[in-house]
Design an enzyme around this catalytic site. Sequence first.
Site, PDB file in Angstrom:
ATOM      1  N   PRO A  12     -12.409 -12.822 -11.173  1.00  0.00           N
ATOM      2  CA  PRO A  12     -12.737 -13.740 -10.080  1.00  0.00           C
ATOM      3  C   PRO A  12     -12.466 -13.113  -8.710  1.00  0.00           C
ATOM      4  CG  PRO A  12     -11.314 -14.783 -11.720  1.00  0.00           C
ATOM      5  CD  PRO A  12     -11.350 -13.321 -12.034  1.00  0.00           C
ATOM      6  N   GLU A  13     -13.427 -13.241  -7.812  1.00  0.00           N
ATOM      7  CA  GLU A  13     -13.242 -12.743  -6.447  1.00  0.00           C
ATOM      8  C   GLU A  13     -13.224 -13.945  -5.496  1.00  0.00           C
ATOM      9  OE1 GLU A  13     -15.336  -9.078  -5.635  1.00  0.00           O
ATOM     10  OE2 GLU A  13     -15.515  -8.648  -7.764  1.00  0.00           O
ATOM     11  N   LYS A  46      -7.648 -14.848  -2.696  1.00  0.00           N
ATOM     12  CA  LYS A  46      -7.821 -15.151  -4.111  1.00  0.00           C
ATOM     13  C   LYS A  46      -6.721 -16.071  -4.649  1.00  0.00           C
ATOM     14  CE  LYS A  46      -8.971 -10.614  -5.023  1.00  0.00           C
ATOM     15  NZ  LYS A  46      -9.252  -9.533  -5.984  1.00  0.00           N
ATOM     16  N   ARG A  68      -8.680   0.762 -10.069  1.00  0.00           N
ATOM     17  CA  ARG A  68      -9.701  -0.277 -10.157  1.00  0.00           C
ATOM     18  C   ARG A  68     -11.043   0.416 -10.255  1.00  0.00           C
ATOM     19  NH1 ARG A  68      -7.767  -5.092  -8.158  1.00  0.00           N
ATOM     20  NH2 ARG A  68      -9.687  -5.875  -9.074  1.00  0.00           N
TER      21      ARG A  68
END
Length: 258
Positions: free
Chosen positions: A2-3, A51, A248
């Site tokens: 989720p961003e 977030k 990442r």
Amino acid sequence: MPEGDVVWRTARQLHEALAGRVLTHSDFRVPRYATVSLAGRAVTESVSRGKHLLTRVDGDVTVHTHLKMEGSWRVGPVTRYPPRDHRVRVVLANDTWQAVGQQLGIVELIRTSRESQSVGHLGPDLLGPDWDADEAVRRLAASPDREVGEAIMDQRNLAGIGNLYKSETLFLRGVSPWRRTAEVDAMPELVEVARRMLEANKERVGQVTTGNPARGEQTWVYGRAGRPCRRCGTAIRRADQGPALEERVTFWCPRCQP
Ligand SMILES: [Zn+2]
């Protein structure tokens, strides 16, 4: 993962279901809060900060949660029986709606007046009412030697970007994720591209950066390793980026993003 756009939409769903209503039931399936009950208290609002999700309850209480990798909040009509799924971490219900948080990366009860201790480190929120592009650019510039692909995902610089929007933003600006931030000439424009993409996606399910929502057509480079660049045909590359154990995934076109 989720961003910022997904988190923004989740906050709105929680707000619509819970705000202005009294909680009739709460269930924290986290050892530290196993005995806590918020029943009888009204929810004042639910907001996103980058977030992070902040659900504020009467009496200076905030339920602070974070979706991290796999988490979600699902809102639906209240049911008589509590959800039995072992992934459930939090249930907040009123007499109409029930919000069920699963696999949340953070579940924390904090004083609303002290939220800044939990989220005060965050940079300007790309989807926040107090978005401040100049401040985000200033924070990015403070680490000139850092690779831009890493820097724009650091939530202390600006809040809301994850792997997908990082990869897509850098492609659209023709900037290699491995370039030092000091060598990115148009950082304000780059940050603005990221903000526009999050803004465009916050109202819809699914993340589309190409304008084409068809399956397999939604992104320029994200998730497309080995496939031809939509602009130049070169094979899209994929690599891990960032410090050890915090790498990442990054996607880029070596030709369009020299
Ligand atoms: Zn290309």
